[in-house]
Each structure stands twice: as structure tokens, then as C-alpha cells.
Design an enzyme around this catalytic site. Structure first.
Site, PDB file in Angstrom:
ATOM      1  N   CYS A   1       0.893  -1.168   0.000  1.00  0.00           N
ATOM      2  CA  CYS A   1       0.000   0.000   0.000  1.00  0.00           C
ATOM      3  C   CYS A   1       0.927   1.213   0.000  1.00  0.00           C
ATOM      4  O   CYS A   1       1.236   1.773   1.040  1.00  0.00           O
ATOM      5  CB  CYS A   1      -0.878  -0.010   1.242  1.00  0.00           C
ATOM      6  SG  CYS A   1      -1.912  -1.473   1.327  1.00  0.00           S
TER       7      CYS A   1
ATOM      8  N   PRO B   1       1.861   7.825  -1.157  1.00  0.00           N
ATOM      9  CA  PRO B   1       2.587   8.442  -2.273  1.00  0.00           C
ATOM     10  C   PRO B   1       4.035   7.963  -2.423  1.00  0.00           C
ATOM     11  O   PRO B   1       4.782   8.514  -3.221  1.00  0.00           O
ATOM     12  CB  PRO B   1       2.543   9.930  -1.935  1.00  0.00           C
ATOM     13  CG  PRO B   1       2.505   9.963  -0.435  1.00  0.00           C
ATOM     14  CD  PRO B   1       1.727   8.751  -0.007  1.00  0.00           C
TER      15      PRO B   1
ATOM     16  N   CYS C   1      -0.894   4.377  10.982  1.00  0.00           N
ATOM     17  CA  CYS C   1      -0.753   5.685  11.652  1.00  0.00           C
ATOM     18  C   CYS C   1      -2.008   5.949  12.462  1.00  0.00           C
ATOM     19  O   CYS C   1      -2.576   7.033  12.413  1.00  0.00           O
ATOM     20  CB  CYS C   1      -0.475   6.798  10.641  1.00  0.00           C
ATOM     21  SG  CYS C   1      -1.763   6.994   9.412  1.00  0.00           S
TER      22      CYS C   1
ATOM     23  N   GLY D   1       6.561   7.459   0.093  1.00  0.00           N
ATOM     24  CA  GLY D   1       7.617   7.886   1.026  1.00  0.00           C
ATOM     25  C   GLY D   1       8.421   6.697   1.527  1.00  0.00           C
ATOM     26  O   GLY D   1       9.662   6.695   1.494  1.00  0.00           O
ATOM     27  N   LYS D   2       7.708   5.656   1.961  1.00  0.00           N
ATOM     28  CA  LYS D   2       8.423   4.484   2.507  1.00  0.00           C
ATOM     29  C   LYS D   2       9.051   3.675   1.370  1.00  0.00           C
ATOM     30  O   LYS D   2      10.145   3.139   1.526  1.00  0.00           O
ATOM     31  CB  LYS D   2       7.471   3.629   3.352  1.00  0.00           C
ATOM     32  CG  LYS D   2       6.952   4.387   4.575  1.00  0.00           C
ATOM     33  CD  LYS D   2       6.093   3.551   5.471  1.00  0.00           C
ATOM     34  CE  LYS D   2       5.443   4.407   6.543  1.00  0.00           C
ATOM     35  NZ  LYS D   2       4.329   5.243   6.036  1.00  0.00           N
TER      36      LYS D   2
ATOM     37  N   ASP E   1      -0.479   0.226  -5.342  1.00  0.00           N
ATOM     38  CA  ASP E   1      -1.537   0.998  -4.705  1.00  0.00           C
ATOM     39  C   ASP E   1      -2.784   0.865  -5.562  1.00  0.00           C
ATOM     40  O   ASP E   1      -2.706   0.753  -6.775  1.00  0.00           O
ATOM     41  CB  ASP E   1      -1.168   2.477  -4.542  1.00  0.00           C
ATOM     42  CG  ASP E   1      -1.971   3.123  -3.417  1.00  0.00           C
ATOM     43  OD1 ASP E   1      -1.447   3.251  -2.294  1.00  0.00           O
ATOM     44  OD2 ASP E   1      -3.160   3.459  -3.663  1.00  0.00           O
TER      45      ASP E   1
HETATM   46  N1  SAM Z   1       3.023   3.716   2.504  1.00  0.00           N
HETATM   47  C1  SAM Z   1       2.593   5.019   2.055  1.00  0.00           C
HETATM   48  C2  SAM Z   1       3.737   6.016   2.274  1.00  0.00           C
HETATM   49  O1  SAM Z   1       4.533   5.829   3.182  1.00  0.00           O
HETATM   50  O2  SAM Z   1       3.830   6.987   1.518  1.00  0.00           O
HETATM   51  C3  SAM Z   1       1.301   5.443   2.715  1.00  0.00           C
HETATM   52  C4  SAM Z   1       0.207   4.450   2.506  1.00  0.00           C
HETATM   53  S1  SAM Z   1      -1.374   4.927   3.089  1.00  0.00           S
HETATM   54  C5  SAM Z   1      -1.243   4.595   4.782  1.00  0.00           C
HETATM   55  C6  SAM Z   1      -2.376   3.600   2.553  1.00  0.00           C
HETATM   56  C7  SAM Z   1      -2.500   3.445   1.056  1.00  0.00           C
HETATM   57  O3  SAM Z   1      -3.166   2.208   0.800  1.00  0.00           O
HETATM   58  C8  SAM Z   1      -3.338   4.501   0.330  1.00  0.00           C
HETATM   59  O4  SAM Z   1      -2.556   5.158  -0.630  1.00  0.00           O
HETATM   60  C9  SAM Z   1      -4.453   3.697  -0.345  1.00  0.00           C
HETATM   61  O5  SAM Z   1      -4.767   4.174  -1.637  1.00  0.00           O
HETATM   62  C10 SAM Z   1      -3.853   2.316  -0.408  1.00  0.00           C
HETATM   63  N2  SAM Z   1      -4.794   1.179  -0.469  1.00  0.00           N
HETATM   64  C11 SAM Z   1      -5.973   1.026   0.184  1.00  0.00           C
HETATM   65  N3  SAM Z   1      -6.507  -0.184  -0.095  1.00  0.00           N
HETATM   66  C12 SAM Z   1      -5.631  -0.803  -0.919  1.00  0.00           C
HETATM   67  C13 SAM Z   1      -5.620  -2.087  -1.565  1.00  0.00           C
HETATM   68  N4  SAM Z   1      -6.625  -2.956  -1.404  1.00  0.00           N
HETATM   69  N5  SAM Z   1      -4.556  -2.385  -2.350  1.00  0.00           N
HETATM   70  C14 SAM Z   1      -3.538  -1.516  -2.529  1.00  0.00           C
HETATM   71  N6  SAM Z   1      -3.524  -0.295  -1.959  1.00  0.00           N
HETATM   72  C15 SAM Z   1      -4.550   0.049  -1.164  1.00  0.00           C
END
Ligand code: SAM
Length: 461
Positions: free
Chosen positions: A246, A249, A376, A251-252, A270
Site C-alpha cells: 500500500c 505516495p 498511523c 515515502g516508505k 496501490d
Molecule cells: N506507505 C505510504 C507512504 O509511506 O507513503 C502510505 C500508505 S497509506 C497509509 C495507505 C494506502 O493504501 C493509500 O494510498 C491507499 O490508496 C492504499 N490502499 C488502500 N486499499 C488498498 C488495496 N486494497 N490495495 C492496494 N492499496 C490500497
């Protein structure tokens, strides 16, 4: 005295959170008075930004000291070019995390409110409290005759009630500072295309921190401290194949690729198509070639046919050396967060999705591989209870110690043993929150004064 209200939540959500923070196991461990005090502090500190800005630096491109020096030079240009003050002296390395620089945030400052008001959405208001200017799409209301050059006070709409294009707003709002309009009202609201760019340049923000807009884009990346810790805990090595399930954007994802010295492969998935471009842009900006980003629903990321080897998803079982599941979550640890309009139903919708993603994560991980689960948010249901469920559901998983471990242990309440709780890392800002605290050195405050966050590390046997 705080000039800020506590976070504004629906009463049902406040009650739910209270039941989490005052659960039986916590009461038995610390007593009612201490548990309630922690909960009240949580509600207060969530609406305030952390007292420093955390910057992850690209140590795959240059040494930390060199980047620190360059950053000092850049930020000096922002303040006053003739200033004798050594800005780089205020940019401090983290004592244990080798790719982190910390910069103090000054606030809340005494700023006088003006009669001309611009109202912005909650997300925009939170960004302003962390050093951003007001971008035009975030503006909801402005004075009827606002012209570029007008000095205005900026308020954040707490309950999402202000209508776009309004000329005033009497609902619940919080003052976040003063700025100068860069656009006329007509350019913000009366255009066919949505307005872009800075709408109000903040000149007297309530919390003063440097703006990183365009500052050393390939070397300095704004990231919350716990998010940087996640990359280190995952521990990727050059040459490995890693899955970030997931990722947007990114970052990780980018941190993982940097830790691998850009050698190997980091697959970033994503579900939301237009977020994939952000991952690619970030990877490009940080000069990382090993990131491969795809739009895909990660719950479906395991292919049925184990012989089939696609470049992109779905993937055969046991394809990855390490998997990061930075799960979609209720986000209740984000700071500053002055208000959320979410219902309890929305908050409770996440654990089932997290479990579906977890099933795929375990299948995609090689035997002997590492799985890191992070959120988070501050609820038990999305954190410690998910760990308890995972240990019961997947006997192949064992909890692992984390390095670095700079947060607290897990919260009691999910039936995990004290030893298991010690292996978890929960960033709990309420444990060290003290608004009057100014004397503790920044480097000592940094590990406690973070967003609320949770990390669990597993090994697949
Ligand atoms: N890891 C990211 C970073 O550090 O920049 C932040 C991720 S954010 C907590 C969660 C992400 O999960 C969102 O961008 C969302 O679109 C994505 N997401 C939600 N359900 C998902 C799925 N079933 N498969 C893939 N991505 C999913």
C-alpha cells in the site's frame, strides 16, 4: 495555556477511543487516574503539530553532513540572507537514525487576528500548521472583494461545514496564522479550471517552520519520524526483492530503495490509479531506478498459477524477501488533526480490509522473509488486536525485535503477553506530551513528540 481546542471528534468516536485507552488491562497496569490523564492528553496533543520537523535525507546520494550543510544554506536564504545566525546549527542529526535531520518548530506564537478572514479545509489547515503555504484548491471562503496583496487571517474549518465560495463562515474554526493573498478572489473561485498554486503566502504562521517547497528536492524529503523508522525496521538489503503493498505516495517505498542503495527491486502497489504517478515522481526526484510502481488491489496480488512469472502483479506465492504492509487505516494518530467528521462505522471498517491484505502479505513472503505491519492510528483493533489475530491465524509467523526501537511498547488490551508487547513499537505522543516543556533538548524530545503510529515486525518460518 493552549490557544487550540482539542481534536474535535463525533461523540461516539470519543467514547470509543476512551474505551480503548481505559480498557481493563490498561486500568490494571496504570490505574484509572493515569489512564484517563493519558487519554485527555491524547485528545489535546493530536490537534497540535509535533515540536520539530523531521527530514529524511538521501544518504544514498551524499553524506549526511554535506546535506545538512546544504540545507542550512538553503534555509538561510529563506530567513534573511544578511543574517549572521548559523541556521545549520539548528539542524540536528537524530542521535540513532543515521538518515534523519531534525529542525525545531517555533510555536504556538502570539499572532494577532485580523478582520479579513480566509477559511480553508481541515487538511489544508493542518498543512499550514506544519509550515506550508495555502494552496488555492484548499481555500473555501474569502472576503468578497479580496485582491492579491491583501493581508488576511487564515482559519481552518473544523467540522467540514464551510461551503466553497462563501464570503464568510460562522461555524467552528481555528486560527492558523496570517498571510498575504497571492490571488484575487475571482481567480480562486470564478474560473472554469480549478485554480492552482499558492493562494495565500503565510507570513505570520501560528507555528513557524521552514517551507520545504522546492528545497533540495533530491536530498531532503519530509517524513514523519515513525515512517522513517519503518524502513529501518524492515531492514532491506541491496539485491533483494521487496513488496510495498500500500505504497502511495511512496515515502516508505523510496526509503526502502535508498536503504538498498538502489540495488534490487522494490515493487510498489496501490489501488488508486492517480496516486501511482506520485510514487513514480517521488522515485524519479530521489534518483531511484529500482522502484516499480503498479496500480493494483493488493488483496488480489497473489496469482493462482505459481508457475507463471509476470513482471507486474499478480505474483506467485513466496515471491518476496520482505513485505511492507503499511495498511490503510483510520489515521487517528495524524498530527495536527483539529477535527475529524468520521463516524464510528467508518473507523471500524478498516480491520477487515487490513486482514485481507495481511493474508496476501503472508502468502507473497518467502520462507525466512520479514513482514512489517504498520499503521498511523491509535486504536487497538487496527494494531495490537491485529497482531494477536495474525499470530493465531498464521502459525508460521513469529514476532521479532525491532531496530531501532525508539517508540514505546504495545498497549495492553489485546491479550498479548508483556514479552510480546515489548516487541511491538507504538508511538504514543500522549506519554510525553507537555505543552509547557521547552527546556528538554530537541534530540531527546523527538522520539516521543511524534504522530501516533504502530509497527510490528514478523518473521515467516
Ligand atoms: N506507505 C505510504 C507512504 O509511506 O507513503 C502510505 C500508505 S497509506 C497509509 C495507505 C494506502 O493504501 C493509500 O494510498 C491507499 O490508496 C492504499 N490502499 C488502500 N486499499 C488498498 C488495496 N486494497 N490495495 C492496494 N492499496 C490500497
Amino acid at each position: 495555556m493552549s490557544i487550540f481546542p482539542r481534536i474535535s471528534l463525533k461523540p461516539e468516536v470519543t467514547e470509543y477511543l476512551k474505551s480503548v485507552f481505559l480498557n481493563k488491562e490498561v486500568l490494571a497496569a496504570v490505574g484509572h487516574q493515569e489512564a484517563d490523564c493519558r487519554f485527555q492528553k491524547l485528545l489535546t496533543c493530536l490537534s497540535h503539530p509535533p515540536s520539530y520537523t523531521c527530514v529524511r535525507v538521501s544518504t544514498h546520494l551524499a553524506p549526511l553532513e554535506e546535506i545538512r550543510h546544504k540545507l542550512g544554506e538553503e534555509l538561510k536564504k529563506q530567513t534573511c540572507s544578511s543574517s549572521e545566525q548559523d541556521v545549520s546549527a539548528q539542524i540536528l542529526p537524530h542521535p540513532r537514525i543515521t538518515d534523519v535531520l531534525l529542525l525545531p518548530v517555533d510555536g504556538p506564537r502570539a499572532v494577532e487576528q485580523l478582520s479579513s478572514e480566509v477559511v480553508v479545509g481541515a487538511q489544508c489547515g493542518s498543512a499550514v500548521l506544519r509550515g506550508a503555504h495555502v494552496f488555492a484548491p484548499g481555500i473555501l471562503a474569502s472576503p468578497k472583494y479580496m485582491k492579491a496583496g491583501d493581508v488576511v487571517s487564515v482559519f481552518s474549518d473544523l467540522e467540514g461545514r464551510c461551503t466553497r465560495g462563501a464570503t464568510s463562515f460562522q461555524g467552528k474554526k481555528v486560527f492558523v496564522g496570517n498571510g498575504v493573498a497571492e490571488m484575487d478572489r475571482s481567480s480562486i473561485f470564478c474560473t472554469d479550471e480549478p485554480a492552482r498554486g499558492v493562494g495565500v503566502r503565510m507570513v505570520e504562521p501560528l507555528y513557524q517552520s521552514p517551507s520545504f517547497d522546492g528545497v533540495l528536492p533530491s536530498l531532503a524529503f519530509l517524513q514523519n519520524l515513525p515512517s522513517v523508522v519503518v524502513g529501518h525496521v524492515l531492514g532491506p538489503r541491496p539485491g533483494e526483492r521487496i513488496l510495498d503493498m500500500c505504497a502511495a505516495p511512496g515515502g516508505k517505498t523510496c526509503h526502502i530503495a535508498a536503504l538498498m542503495k538502489d540495488q534490487g527491486e522494490v515493487v510498489a502497489l496501490d489501488r488508486i490509479r492517480n496516486k501511482i504517478d506520485r510514487i513514480r515522481q517521488n522515485a524519479q526526484m530521489l534518483h531511484l531506478q529500482s522502484v516499480k510502481a503498479y496500480c493494483f488491489n493488493s488483496t488480489q496480488a497473489v496469482s493462482g498459477d505459481s508457475a507463471q512469472e509476470n513482471e507486474g502483479p499478480p505474483f506467485p506465492a513466496e515471491s518476496f524477501d520482505r513485505v511492507l504492509l503499511d495498511a490503510p487505516c483510520s489515521g487517528l494518530g495524524q498530527r495536527p488533526n483539529m477535527g475529524s467528521t468520521w463516524s464510528l462505522k467508518e473507523i471500524c471498517s478498516y480491520p477487515p480490509l487490513q486482514r485481507k491484505l495481511f493474508h496476501a502479505a503472508v502468502r507473497l513472503l518467502k520462507k525466512g522473509g520479514v513482514l512489517v505491519y504498520s499503521t498511523c492510528t491509535v486504536t487497538l483493533a487496527e494494531n495490537e488486536e491485529q497482531v494477536a489475530w495474525a499470530l493465531e491465524t498464521f502459525p508460521c509467523l513469529t514476532l521479532q525485535p525491532q531496530e531501532p526501537h525508539v517508540g514505546a511498547g504495545g498497549m495492553p488490551g489485546a491479550g498479548l503477553s508483556p514479552e510480546q508487547l515489548r516487541l511491538l513499537q507504538r508511538f504514543s505522543p500522549e506519554l510525553s506530551w507537555d505543552q509547557t516543556e521547552t527546556t528538554t533538548p530537541l534530540q531527546c524530545r523527538a522520539d516521543g513528540d511524534t504522530i501516533g503510529f504502530f509497527i510490528a515486525k514478523f518473521l515467516k518460518n
